[in-house]
Scaffold this motif. Structure first.
Motif, PDB file in Angstrom:
ATOM      1  N   LYS A  95       0.869  -1.177   0.000  1.00 51.92           N
ATOM      2  CA  LYS A  95       0.000   0.000   0.000  1.00 51.92           C
ATOM      3  C   LYS A  95       0.903   1.223   0.000  1.00 51.92           C
ATOM      4  O   LYS A  95       1.785   1.357   0.845  1.00 51.92           O
ATOM      5  CB  LYS A  95      -0.904  -0.003   1.235  1.00 51.92           C
TER       6      LYS A  95
ATOM      7  N   MET B  94       7.010   3.778  -8.084  1.00 51.49           N
ATOM      8  CA  MET B  94       5.909   4.649  -7.688  1.00 51.49           C
ATOM      9  C   MET B  94       6.413   5.719  -6.723  1.00 51.49           C
ATOM     10  O   MET B  94       7.449   5.566  -6.093  1.00 51.49           O
ATOM     11  CB  MET B  94       4.794   3.824  -7.019  1.00 51.49           C
TER      12      MET B  94
ATOM     13  N   PRO C   5       5.497  -2.098  -6.055  1.00 54.01           N
ATOM     14  CA  PRO C   5       5.525  -0.650  -5.806  1.00 54.01           C
ATOM     15  C   PRO C   5       6.750   0.067  -6.370  1.00 54.01           C
ATOM     16  O   PRO C   5       6.786   1.296  -6.367  1.00 54.01           O
ATOM     17  CB  PRO C   5       5.529  -0.581  -4.277  1.00 54.01           C
TER      18      PRO C   5
ATOM     19  N   ASP D 152       0.783   5.210   0.295  1.00 55.53           N
ATOM     20  CA  ASP D 152      -0.127   6.266   0.755  1.00 55.53           C
ATOM     21  C   ASP D 152      -1.542   5.697   0.865  1.00 55.53           C
ATOM     22  O   ASP D 152      -1.777   4.797   1.631  1.00 55.53           O
ATOM     23  CB  ASP D 152      -0.031   7.489  -0.149  1.00 55.53           C
ATOM     24  N   SER D 153      -2.464   6.162   0.051  1.00 56.28           N
ATOM     25  CA  SER D 153      -3.855   5.686   0.169  1.00 56.28           C
ATOM     26  C   SER D 153      -4.195   4.591  -0.851  1.00 56.28           C
ATOM     27  O   SER D 153      -5.304   4.057  -0.854  1.00 56.28           O
ATOM     28  CB  SER D 153      -4.829   6.862  -0.009  1.00 56.28           C
ATOM     29  N   GLU D 154      -3.240   4.262  -1.706  1.00 53.89           N
ATOM     30  CA  GLU D 154      -3.495   3.263  -2.755  1.00 53.89           C
ATOM     31  C   GLU D 154      -3.100   1.875  -2.269  1.00 53.89           C
ATOM     32  O   GLU D 154      -1.940   1.653  -1.913  1.00 53.89           O
ATOM     33  CB  GLU D 154      -2.710   3.606  -4.029  1.00 53.89           C
ATOM     34  N   GLY D 155      -4.056   0.945  -2.254  1.00 51.74           N
ATOM     35  CA  GLY D 155      -3.794  -0.403  -1.779  1.00 51.74           C
ATOM     36  C   GLY D 155      -3.766  -1.441  -2.883  1.00 51.74           C
ATOM     37  O   GLY D 155      -3.890  -1.111  -4.074  1.00 51.74           O
ATOM     38  N   GLU D 156      -3.569  -2.723  -2.496  1.00 53.98           N
ATOM     39  CA  GLU D 156      -3.560  -3.863  -3.409  1.00 53.98           C
ATOM     40  C   GLU D 156      -2.539  -3.695  -4.539  1.00 53.98           C
ATOM     41  O   GLU D 156      -2.811  -3.990  -5.702  1.00 53.98           O
ATOM     42  CB  GLU D 156      -4.954  -4.131  -3.980  1.00 53.98           C
ATOM     43  N   ILE D 157      -1.365  -3.214  -4.181  1.00 56.52           N
ATOM     44  CA  ILE D 157      -0.272  -3.027  -5.152  1.00 56.52           C
ATOM     45  C   ILE D 157       0.685  -4.209  -5.014  1.00 56.52           C
ATOM     46  O   ILE D 157       1.140  -4.510  -3.916  1.00 56.52           O
ATOM     47  CB  ILE D 157       0.472  -1.703  -4.902  1.00 56.52           C
TER      48      ILE D 157
ATOM     49  N   GLY E 145       5.544   8.141  -3.311  1.00 50.35           N
ATOM     50  CA  GLY E 145       4.710   8.121  -2.122  1.00 50.35           C
ATOM     51  C   GLY E 145       5.537   8.347  -0.869  1.00 50.35           C
ATOM     52  O   GLY E 145       6.752   8.112  -0.844  1.00 50.35           O
TER      53      GLY E 145
END
Length: 457
Positions: free
Chosen positions: A135, A148, A145, A137-142, A150
């Motif tokens: 996850k 990216m 990563p 920040d607020s983005e999950g199910e990654i 964050g």
């Protein structure tokens, strides 16, 4: 041959110790250079209980592997199992100092190192920290990563834990056999590398590795490891039951199990018998194959019920967690006749026998085809992955990464860059290169405008 051109997997099992030397060929398959095997005398249910005998067995297996491969063995990837193994789920996070820079492999390693500081029960030690999903920040199910941006990097982990004493004993045996332990890998994870396909891991599958002393389980879903455990029963306890039930010696009990044993008594005829030679002039003994199958069936059903309990603990019978690919049986115990049919009936999942020959390029004699070598080949594959990562010729040097940025197309540079190989200095250098590129483009535009007005005049 250079040391980094080949790898070695060392399987310290309850019944046998196997050393396999291999390398990856041009087509990506494994070329076996040599195999060594020795009877395991100092291991009980996956745990070393006699240091000197285990060291001697390791030396015997490694010497045979060296003789057949023609290469000197120094580093080995070793498997670990045993009833002391347990697993747990854990979530953790780190706050990144510079969120403007994208996430790299170093950030993930930093997060893993933080998880490794977890306080375990007395005498326990963390063996594996396996990320499941991230996850940012607020983005999950990654799932990946890297690359990216964050500030907060969070992940769910599958943590495998074992007894410190057992781990130290294995390490000591390897060291005193004159070897360096490159990596310690949980055996069901190694087996899964050699017998499972990516499609099966995606769909949901449980690998059940029935060894001599333990039955190891690993469950995958959506290409993520979800559950691991070790059941302290394997093929050895079936042999013990035959020995006691038929009143024969262990050697004959093992031969009976391998040649005539069946997991389903109803598939055997009442009129079929096998003769066991008597000891020291005593009369021969006749044993009904149906009676033998009843003895085998009772213990195999018990093991499969334990497997079923672990599947339920994971939630394999829920719709979202359902194992579409069912069960893959491997290990020496999976050679038992009619085991697959009994597993289908007991668990309710379709099952198959897992062979590792799909990944082996030169198995001319087909002896490595047997599921009993799945863990050994899986450990070799794990060792090859470590070597590939360490000695990858494709890994660019820092200056090469900067030179790869095209001067004409800024968008292309953003697409083709390789985030995991860039350092902070490279990012700064690249930013300066982009500014120079922008200036050059602006100058070109000004020259074009000047030329246009000159032509008009």
């Amino acid at each position: 041959m250079k040391n980094h051109e080949y790898s070695v997997g060392l399987d310290i099992g309850t019944t046998k110790i196997v050393a396999i030397v291999g390398r990856r060929n041009a087509h990506g398959k494994i070329e076996i250079l040599g195999v060594g095997k020795a009877k395991s005398l100092g291991v009980h249910k996956g745990i070393v209980n006699n240091i000197s005998q285990t060291i001697q067995s390791i030396k015997t297996a490694v010497a045979e592997a060296q003789a057949s491969s023609g290469v000197a063995i120094h580093k080995v990837t070793v498997g670990i199992a045993g009833k002391h193994i347990r697993s747990l789920q854990h979530s953790d996070y780190i706050m990144r100092d510079n969120p403007d820079q994208y996430i790299t492999e170093d950030d993930i390693e930093k997060l893993k190192e933080q998880v490794k500081k977890l306080v375990m029960l007395p005498g326990e030690e963390i063996i594996h920290v396996l990320p499941q999903e991230y996850k940012v920040d607020s983005e999950g199910e990654i799932q990946e990563p890297i690359g990216m941006h964050g500030k907060r990097l969070e992940a769910n982990f599958h943590v495998v834990v074992g007894q410190m004493g057992s781990i130290r004993n294995i390490a000591r045996c390897v060291r005193e056999a004159g070897l360096e332990m490159e990596s310690l890998t949980l055996e069901p994870l190694a087996s899964s590398e050699s017998v499972l396909t990516k499609e099966e891991k995606e769909a949901g599958v449980a690998i059940v590795d029935i060894g001599g002393g333990t039955t190891d389980i690993a469950i995958f879903k959506d290409n993520i490891i979800r559950h691991t455990c070790v059941i302290p029963y394997g093929g050895g306890i079936i042999t013990d039951d035959i020995k006691e039930g038929c009143s024969i010696i262990e050697k004959h009990a093992e031969q009976l199990k391998v040649k005539f044993g069946s997991a389903m008594p109803e598939m055997e005829k009442d009129s079929t018998f096998v003769t066991i030679p008597g000891l020291h002039g005593r009369p021969d003994k006749e044993i009904s194959l149906k009676t033998l199958a009843h003895v085998v069936n009772a213990r195999v059903e018990e093991i499969l019920e334990m497997v079923n309990t672990e599947l339920k603990a994971y939630g394999a019978f829920e719709q979202k967690k359902k194992l579409i690919a069912g069960i893959v049986l491997t290990g020496g115990g999976s050679n038992l006749k009619n085991l697959r049919q009994l597993a289908n009936y007991t668990t309710g999942f379709d099952s198959r026998i897992g062979f590792s020959n799909e990944y082996v390029a030169n198995d001319k004699n087909q002896f490595l085809k047997g599921p009993e070598y799945a863990t050994s080949i899986g450990l070799l594959m794990e060792s090859l992955k470590i070597r590939d990562k360490k000695y990858s010729p494709e890994q660019p040097k820092p200056e090469e990464v900067v030179n790869e940025v095209p001067a004409k197309d800024e968008t292309s540079a953003q697409i083709t860059e390789t985030p995991e190989f860039r350092t902070e200095e490279q990012v700064i250098a690249e930013s300066g290169e982009k500014r120079r590129n922008k200036l050059t483009i602006g100058q070109k535009i000004m020259e074009s405008v000047k030329k246009f007005f000159e032509e008009v005049e």
